[in-house]
Design an enzyme around this catalytic site. Structure first.
Site, mmCIF file in Angstrom:
data_model
loop_
_atom_site.group_PDB
_atom_site.id
_atom_site.type_symbol
_atom_site.label_atom_id
_atom_site.label_comp_id
_atom_site.label_asym_id
_atom_site.label_seq_id
_atom_site.Cartn_x
_atom_site.Cartn_y
_atom_site.Cartn_z
ATOM 1 N N GLU A 153 -3.016 7.655 -6.628
ATOM 2 C CA GLU A 153 -3.078 6.766 -7.798
ATOM 3 C C GLU A 153 -4.140 7.272 -8.762
ATOM 4 O OE1 GLU A 153 -3.511 2.729 -6.402
ATOM 5 O OE2 GLU A 153 -1.540 2.749 -5.457
ATOM 6 N N ARG B 234 0.842 -1.189 0.000
ATOM 7 C CA ARG B 234 0.000 0.000 0.000
ATOM 8 C C ARG B 234 0.884 1.247 0.000
ATOM 9 N NH1 ARG B 234 -3.603 -2.450 -1.712
ATOM 10 N NH2 ARG B 234 -5.780 -2.593 -0.999
ATOM 11 N N HIS C 57 -0.268 -0.547 -9.874
ATOM 12 C CA HIS C 57 -1.095 -1.286 -8.906
ATOM 13 C C HIS C 57 -1.714 -2.523 -9.561
ATOM 14 C CE1 HIS C 57 -3.505 -0.627 -4.945
ATOM 15 N NE2 HIS C 57 -3.251 -1.914 -5.138
#
Length: 347
Positions: free
Chosen positions: A285, A256, A304
Protein backbone atom coordinates in the site's frame (compact mmCIF):
# COMPACT_ATOMS: atom_id res chain seq x y z
CA UNK A 1 -1.37 15.67 38.09
CA UNK A 2 -1.13 13.05 35.34
CA UNK A 3 1.12 13.91 32.42
CA UNK A 4 -0.32 12.75 29.11
CA UNK A 5 1.17 12.93 25.61
CA UNK A 6 -1.42 13.09 22.85
CA UNK A 7 0.23 12.01 19.60
CA UNK A 8 -2.77 12.47 17.35
CA UNK A 9 -2.90 12.93 13.60
CA UNK A 10 -5.19 14.42 10.98
CA UNK A 11 -7.88 11.78 11.55
CA UNK A 12 -7.95 11.06 15.28
CA UNK A 13 -7.08 14.65 16.07
CA UNK A 14 -5.55 16.01 19.24
CA UNK A 15 -8.44 18.42 19.80
CA UNK A 16 -10.89 15.49 19.79
CA UNK A 17 -8.69 13.54 22.19
CA UNK A 18 -8.20 16.50 24.52
CA UNK A 19 -11.89 17.35 24.70
CA UNK A 20 -12.89 13.77 25.51
CA UNK A 21 -10.09 13.37 28.05
CA UNK A 22 -10.99 16.49 29.99
CA UNK A 23 -14.63 15.38 30.14
CA UNK A 24 -13.81 11.81 31.16
CA UNK A 25 -11.04 12.39 33.70
CA UNK A 26 -12.89 15.12 35.55
CA UNK A 27 -9.87 16.94 36.99
CA UNK A 28 -6.92 18.80 35.52
CA UNK A 29 -4.28 16.89 33.57
CA UNK A 30 -1.09 18.09 31.94
CA UNK A 31 -1.41 17.55 28.21
CA UNK A 32 1.43 17.60 25.73
CA UNK A 33 0.63 17.26 22.05
CA UNK A 34 2.35 16.12 18.90
CA UNK A 35 0.51 16.09 15.58
CA UNK A 36 1.65 13.25 13.34
CA UNK A 37 1.43 13.67 9.55
CA UNK A 38 -0.84 10.70 8.77
CA UNK A 39 -2.86 10.39 6.53
CA UNK A 40 -1.21 13.16 4.50
CA UNK A 41 2.00 11.12 4.76
CA UNK A 42 1.43 7.34 4.50
CA UNK A 43 2.32 5.10 7.42
CA UNK A 44 4.86 2.31 7.15
CA UNK A 45 7.30 0.22 9.18
CA UNK A 46 9.36 2.11 11.75
CA UNK A 47 12.16 0.18 13.42
CA UNK A 48 10.54 -3.00 14.74
CA UNK A 49 6.86 -1.89 14.51
CA UNK A 50 4.52 -1.50 11.54
CA UNK A 51 1.86 0.90 10.24
CA UNK A 52 3.34 3.88 12.05
CA UNK A 53 4.35 7.47 11.33
CA UNK A 54 8.11 7.91 11.29
CA UNK A 55 8.23 10.22 14.30
CA UNK A 56 10.63 8.73 16.84
CA UNK A 57 12.86 11.81 16.82
CA UNK A 58 9.92 14.18 17.34
CA UNK A 59 8.57 12.12 20.24
CA UNK A 60 11.73 11.76 22.30
CA UNK A 61 11.92 15.29 23.78
CA UNK A 62 8.23 15.17 24.73
CA UNK A 63 8.35 11.95 26.75
CA UNK A 64 10.12 13.13 29.89
CA UNK A 65 7.79 12.58 32.84
CA UNK A 66 4.93 11.36 30.63
CA UNK A 67 2.85 8.62 32.24
CA UNK A 68 0.25 8.11 29.49
CA UNK A 69 0.63 8.09 25.71
CA UNK A 70 -2.50 8.23 23.55
CA UNK A 71 -1.92 7.69 19.85
CA UNK A 72 -3.08 6.02 16.69
CA UNK A 73 0.10 6.13 14.60
CA UNK A 74 3.07 6.94 16.85
CA UNK A 75 5.87 4.37 16.69
CA UNK A 76 6.08 2.92 20.20
CA UNK A 77 9.44 1.27 19.67
CA UNK A 78 12.24 0.12 21.97
CA UNK A 79 13.94 3.46 21.38
CA UNK A 80 10.82 5.41 22.32
CA UNK A 81 10.14 3.26 25.36
CA UNK A 82 13.74 3.64 26.56
CA UNK A 83 13.21 7.40 26.61
CA UNK A 84 9.82 7.16 28.36
CA UNK A 85 10.93 6.07 31.83
CA UNK A 86 7.74 7.30 33.54
CA UNK A 87 5.37 5.73 31.00
CA UNK A 88 2.76 3.44 32.52
CA UNK A 89 -0.03 3.31 29.91
CA UNK A 90 -0.21 3.36 26.10
CA UNK A 91 -3.67 3.76 24.56
CA UNK A 92 -3.62 2.89 20.87
CA UNK A 93 -6.74 4.25 19.20
CA UNK A 94 -7.09 1.45 16.68
CA UNK A 95 -8.25 -2.15 16.58
CA UNK A 96 -4.79 -3.71 16.52
CA UNK A 97 -1.74 -2.01 18.11
CA UNK A 98 0.68 -2.98 15.34
CA UNK A 99 2.56 0.30 15.87
CA UNK A 100 3.33 -0.68 19.48
CA UNK A 101 6.07 -3.04 20.62
CA UNK A 102 3.78 -4.85 23.04
CA UNK A 103 6.37 -7.36 24.33
CA UNK A 104 8.74 -4.50 25.20
CA UNK A 105 5.91 -2.62 26.92
CA UNK A 106 5.08 -5.73 28.90
CA UNK A 107 8.70 -6.21 29.93
CA UNK A 108 8.78 -2.62 31.16
CA UNK A 109 5.47 -2.88 33.03
CA UNK A 110 3.60 -0.59 30.64
CA UNK A 111 -0.06 -1.35 30.04
CA UNK A 112 -1.28 -1.30 26.42
CA UNK A 113 -4.92 -0.73 25.49
CA UNK A 114 -6.53 -0.68 22.07
CA UNK A 115 -9.97 0.45 20.91
CA UNK A 116 -11.61 -2.52 19.19
CA UNK A 117 -14.88 -1.81 17.45
CA UNK A 118 -14.18 1.88 16.97
CA UNK A 119 -14.65 1.55 13.20
CA UNK A 120 -17.02 -1.41 13.08
CA UNK A 121 -19.96 0.60 11.75
CA UNK A 122 -17.88 2.41 9.15
CA UNK A 123 -16.03 -0.71 8.02
CA UNK A 124 -19.22 -2.76 7.75
CA UNK A 125 -20.99 -0.10 5.71
CA UNK A 126 -17.97 0.26 3.45
CA UNK A 127 -17.79 -3.50 2.94
CA UNK A 128 -21.42 -3.62 1.84
CA UNK A 129 -20.79 -0.61 -0.40
CA UNK A 130 -17.91 -2.50 -2.02
CA UNK A 131 -20.11 -5.55 -2.49
CA UNK A 132 -22.83 -3.51 -4.17
CA UNK A 133 -20.39 -1.53 -6.30
CA UNK A 134 -18.66 -4.71 -7.40
CA UNK A 135 -21.65 -6.87 -8.29
CA UNK A 136 -23.34 -3.97 -10.10
CA UNK A 137 -20.08 -2.66 -11.68
CA UNK A 138 -20.95 0.88 -10.59
CA UNK A 139 -17.53 2.52 -11.20
CA UNK A 140 -17.22 1.04 -14.69
CA UNK A 141 -20.73 2.09 -15.63
CA UNK A 142 -20.25 5.54 -14.13
CA UNK A 143 -17.17 6.04 -16.29
CA UNK A 144 -19.19 5.39 -19.45
CA UNK A 145 -21.77 8.04 -18.57
CA UNK A 146 -19.03 10.49 -17.53
CA UNK A 147 -17.39 9.90 -20.94
CA UNK A 148 -20.61 10.95 -22.71
CA UNK A 149 -21.75 7.42 -23.55
CA UNK A 150 -25.26 6.10 -23.03
CA UNK A 151 -24.68 2.36 -22.86
CA UNK A 152 -28.16 0.91 -22.99
CA UNK A 153 -26.47 -2.29 -24.17
CA UNK A 154 -25.39 -2.79 -20.56
CA UNK A 155 -28.96 -3.94 -19.98
CA UNK A 156 -28.06 -7.12 -21.88
CA UNK A 157 -28.35 -10.26 -19.76
CA UNK A 158 -24.63 -11.06 -19.99
CA UNK A 159 -23.75 -7.54 -18.78
CA UNK A 160 -26.10 -7.43 -15.80
CA UNK A 161 -25.00 -7.83 -12.22
CA UNK A 162 -26.60 -9.52 -9.21
CA UNK A 163 -29.22 -8.56 -6.68
CA UNK A 164 -28.19 -9.07 -3.07
CA UNK A 165 -31.73 -10.20 -2.27
CA UNK A 166 -31.79 -13.95 -2.75
CA UNK A 167 -28.03 -14.21 -3.33
CA UNK A 168 -25.74 -16.20 -1.05
CA UNK A 169 -23.03 -14.12 0.61
CA UNK A 170 -20.22 -15.84 2.48
CA UNK A 171 -18.50 -13.99 5.33
CA UNK A 172 -15.04 -15.15 6.35
CA UNK A 173 -14.87 -13.87 9.92
CA UNK A 174 -17.69 -12.96 12.27
CA UNK A 175 -16.26 -10.37 14.63
CA UNK A 176 -17.61 -6.89 15.29
CA UNK A 177 -17.47 -5.95 11.60
CA UNK A 178 -18.66 -9.28 10.24
CA UNK A 179 -21.69 -9.25 12.53
CA UNK A 180 -22.74 -5.83 11.26
CA UNK A 181 -22.20 -6.83 7.64
CA UNK A 182 -24.37 -9.89 8.19
CA UNK A 183 -27.19 -7.82 9.67
CA UNK A 184 -27.11 -5.38 6.74
CA UNK A 185 -27.07 -8.18 4.19
CA UNK A 186 -29.98 -9.94 5.89
CA UNK A 187 -31.96 -6.70 5.56
CA UNK A 188 -31.35 -6.93 1.80
CA UNK A 189 -32.76 -10.45 1.85
CA UNK A 190 -29.45 -12.23 1.23
CA UNK A 191 -28.67 -15.73 2.43
CA UNK A 192 -25.62 -15.38 4.69
CA UNK A 193 -23.04 -18.08 5.36
CA UNK A 194 -20.36 -17.63 8.03
CA UNK A 195 -17.05 -19.35 8.66
CA UNK A 196 -15.10 -18.51 11.81
CA UNK A 197 -13.20 -20.95 14.06
CA UNK A 198 -14.11 -18.92 17.16
CA UNK A 199 -17.87 -18.99 16.54
CA UNK A 200 -20.43 -21.71 17.22
CA UNK A 201 -23.83 -22.13 15.63
CA UNK A 202 -25.38 -20.94 18.90
CA UNK A 203 -23.61 -17.58 18.43
CA UNK A 204 -25.47 -16.88 15.18
CA UNK A 205 -28.93 -15.33 14.91
CA UNK A 206 -31.65 -17.06 12.94
CA UNK A 207 -31.11 -16.95 9.22
CA UNK A 208 -27.32 -17.34 9.29
CA UNK A 209 -25.54 -20.64 8.71
CA UNK A 210 -22.15 -21.63 10.11
CA UNK A 211 -20.15 -23.69 7.59
CA UNK A 212 -16.58 -24.71 6.86
CA UNK A 213 -14.54 -22.51 4.52
CA UNK A 214 -14.69 -24.99 1.64
CA UNK A 215 -18.47 -25.13 1.71
CA UNK A 216 -18.71 -21.34 1.97
CA UNK A 217 -16.49 -20.86 -1.08
CA UNK A 218 -18.43 -23.40 -3.13
CA UNK A 219 -21.87 -22.00 -2.29
CA UNK A 220 -21.37 -18.23 -2.22
CA UNK A 221 -22.15 -15.74 -4.97
CA UNK A 222 -19.98 -13.24 -3.07
CA UNK A 223 -17.20 -14.00 -0.57
CA UNK A 224 -16.38 -11.08 1.77
CA UNK A 225 -13.37 -11.17 4.11
CA UNK A 226 -13.59 -9.91 7.70
CA UNK A 227 -10.93 -11.86 9.57
CA UNK A 228 -7.71 -10.66 11.16
CA UNK A 229 -4.36 -11.30 9.51
CA UNK A 230 -2.49 -13.89 11.56
CA UNK A 231 0.02 -16.59 10.67
CA UNK A 232 -2.95 -18.95 10.35
CA UNK A 233 -4.90 -16.69 7.96
CA UNK A 234 -2.04 -15.30 5.84
CA UNK A 235 -2.69 -16.31 2.23
CA UNK A 236 -5.99 -17.91 3.23
CA UNK A 237 -7.56 -17.10 -0.14
CA UNK A 238 -4.95 -18.70 -2.35
CA UNK A 239 -5.17 -20.23 -5.81
CA UNK A 240 -6.88 -23.35 -4.48
CA UNK A 241 -9.45 -21.34 -2.53
CA UNK A 242 -10.18 -19.14 -5.54
CA UNK A 243 -10.59 -22.22 -7.73
CA UNK A 244 -13.09 -23.57 -5.19
CA UNK A 245 -15.28 -20.48 -5.53
CA UNK A 246 -18.35 -20.63 -7.75
CA UNK A 247 -17.76 -19.71 -11.39
CA UNK A 248 -18.96 -16.14 -11.91
CA UNK A 249 -18.74 -15.22 -8.22
CA UNK A 250 -17.10 -12.20 -6.61
CA UNK A 251 -14.43 -11.67 -3.95
CA UNK A 252 -14.45 -8.62 -1.66
CA UNK A 253 -11.58 -7.87 0.73
CA UNK A 254 -11.83 -4.96 3.15
CA UNK A 255 -9.89 -6.69 5.94
CA UNK A 256 -6.15 -7.10 5.28
CA UNK A 257 -4.17 -7.46 2.06
CA UNK A 258 -2.17 -10.42 3.34
CA UNK A 259 -5.26 -12.63 3.38
CA UNK A 260 -5.27 -12.98 -0.42
CA UNK A 261 -2.88 -14.26 -3.09
CA UNK A 262 -3.40 -11.38 -5.50
CA UNK A 263 -1.49 -13.00 -8.36
CA UNK A 264 -3.91 -15.91 -8.15
CA UNK A 265 -6.82 -13.46 -7.98
CA UNK A 266 -5.64 -11.74 -11.17
CA UNK A 267 -5.40 -15.12 -12.88
CA UNK A 268 -8.91 -16.09 -11.74
CA UNK A 269 -10.28 -12.86 -13.18
CA UNK A 270 -8.32 -13.23 -16.43
CA UNK A 271 -9.75 -16.67 -17.10
CA UNK A 272 -13.28 -15.46 -16.19
CA UNK A 273 -13.58 -17.85 -13.27
CA UNK A 274 -14.47 -14.85 -11.08
CA UNK A 275 -16.73 -12.08 -12.33
CA UNK A 276 -15.16 -9.33 -10.25
CA UNK A 277 -13.46 -8.23 -7.06
CA UNK A 278 -13.79 -5.35 -4.59
CA UNK A 279 -10.65 -4.32 -2.71
CA UNK A 280 -9.94 -1.85 0.06
CA UNK A 281 -6.63 -3.48 1.04
CA UNK A 282 -3.64 -4.54 -1.00
CA UNK A 283 -0.44 -6.61 -0.79
CA UNK A 284 1.55 -3.35 -0.82
CA UNK A 285 0.00 0.00 0.00
CA UNK A 286 -0.04 1.84 -2.26
CA UNK A 287 0.21 -0.81 -4.99
CA UNK A 288 2.92 -0.18 -7.58
CA UNK A 289 1.85 1.52 -10.83
CA UNK A 290 2.42 -1.67 -12.84
CA UNK A 291 0.27 -3.84 -10.56
CA UNK A 292 -1.93 -5.87 -12.96
CA UNK A 293 -5.22 -5.44 -11.11
CA UNK A 294 -5.03 -1.65 -11.48
CA UNK A 295 -5.83 -2.15 -15.16
CA UNK A 296 -8.86 -4.39 -14.65
CA UNK A 297 -12.28 -2.82 -15.15
CA UNK A 298 -13.77 -5.66 -13.10
CA UNK A 299 -12.00 -4.63 -9.90
CA UNK A 300 -13.45 -1.91 -7.66
CA UNK A 301 -10.78 -0.32 -5.45
CA UNK A 302 -10.65 2.11 -2.55
CA UNK A 303 -7.39 3.12 -0.77
CA UNK A 304 -7.81 1.41 2.64
CA UNK A 305 -10.60 3.78 3.64
CA UNK A 306 -13.17 1.39 5.13
CA UNK A 307 -12.91 2.95 8.59
CA UNK A 308 -12.76 6.56 7.42
CA UNK A 309 -15.75 8.32 8.97
CA UNK A 310 -15.92 11.20 11.41
CA UNK A 311 -17.87 9.01 13.81
CA UNK A 312 -14.94 6.56 13.87
CA UNK A 313 -12.58 9.34 14.98
CA UNK A 314 -15.00 10.50 17.69
CA UNK A 315 -15.55 6.94 18.90
CA UNK A 316 -11.79 6.32 19.06
CA UNK A 317 -11.35 9.45 21.18
CA UNK A 318 -14.18 8.43 23.51
CA UNK A 319 -12.81 4.91 24.02
CA UNK A 320 -9.30 6.26 24.63
CA UNK A 321 -10.58 8.79 27.15
CA UNK A 322 -12.48 6.08 29.02
CA UNK A 323 -9.32 3.97 29.26
CA UNK A 324 -7.26 6.88 30.58
CA UNK A 325 -9.96 7.87 33.08
CA UNK A 326 -10.09 4.33 34.43
CA UNK A 327 -6.33 4.23 34.87
CA UNK A 328 -6.20 7.63 36.57
CA UNK A 329 -8.91 6.44 38.98
CA UNK A 330 -6.83 3.40 39.87
CA UNK A 331 -9.02 0.97 37.95
CA UNK A 332 -8.00 -1.46 35.23
CA UNK A 333 -8.83 -0.11 31.77
CA UNK A 334 -10.89 -2.15 29.37
CA UNK A 335 -9.46 -3.75 26.24
CA UNK A 336 -6.01 -4.48 27.62
CA UNK A 337 -3.66 -6.12 25.17
CA UNK A 338 -1.29 -7.22 27.96
CA UNK A 339 -3.47 -7.81 31.03
CA UNK A 340 -0.61 -9.60 32.75
CA UNK A 341 0.87 -6.19 33.56
CA UNK A 342 -0.39 -4.72 36.86
CA UNK A 343 -1.95 -1.31 36.24
CA UNK A 344 -2.79 1.87 38.07
CA UNK A 345 -1.20 5.28 38.54
CA UNK A 346 2.31 5.16 39.98
CA UNK A 347 2.65 5.92 43.66
Amino acid sequence: MSRILLAGDHFVRNDLLADRLRDAVGHPVELRTLTLPWPHVPFGPVAEVDEASDAEDEMLPLLDGVEVLVTQMAPVTRRVLAAARSLRLVVCTRGGPVNVNVPECTARGVLVCNTPGRNAVAAAEHAVTLILSTVRAIPRIHSTVAAGQWRSDLYAYDECGLELGGSTIGLVGYGAIGRRVAAILRAFGAHVLVTDPYVTAADLPDGLALVELGELLARSDVVSLHTRLTPATAGLIDAAALAAMRPGSYLVNSARGGLVDYDALAAALDRDHLAGAGLDVFPAEPPPPDWPLLRSDRVVMTPHLAGATRQTAHRAAELAAAAVAAWVAGDTPSDLVNPEVAGGPPG
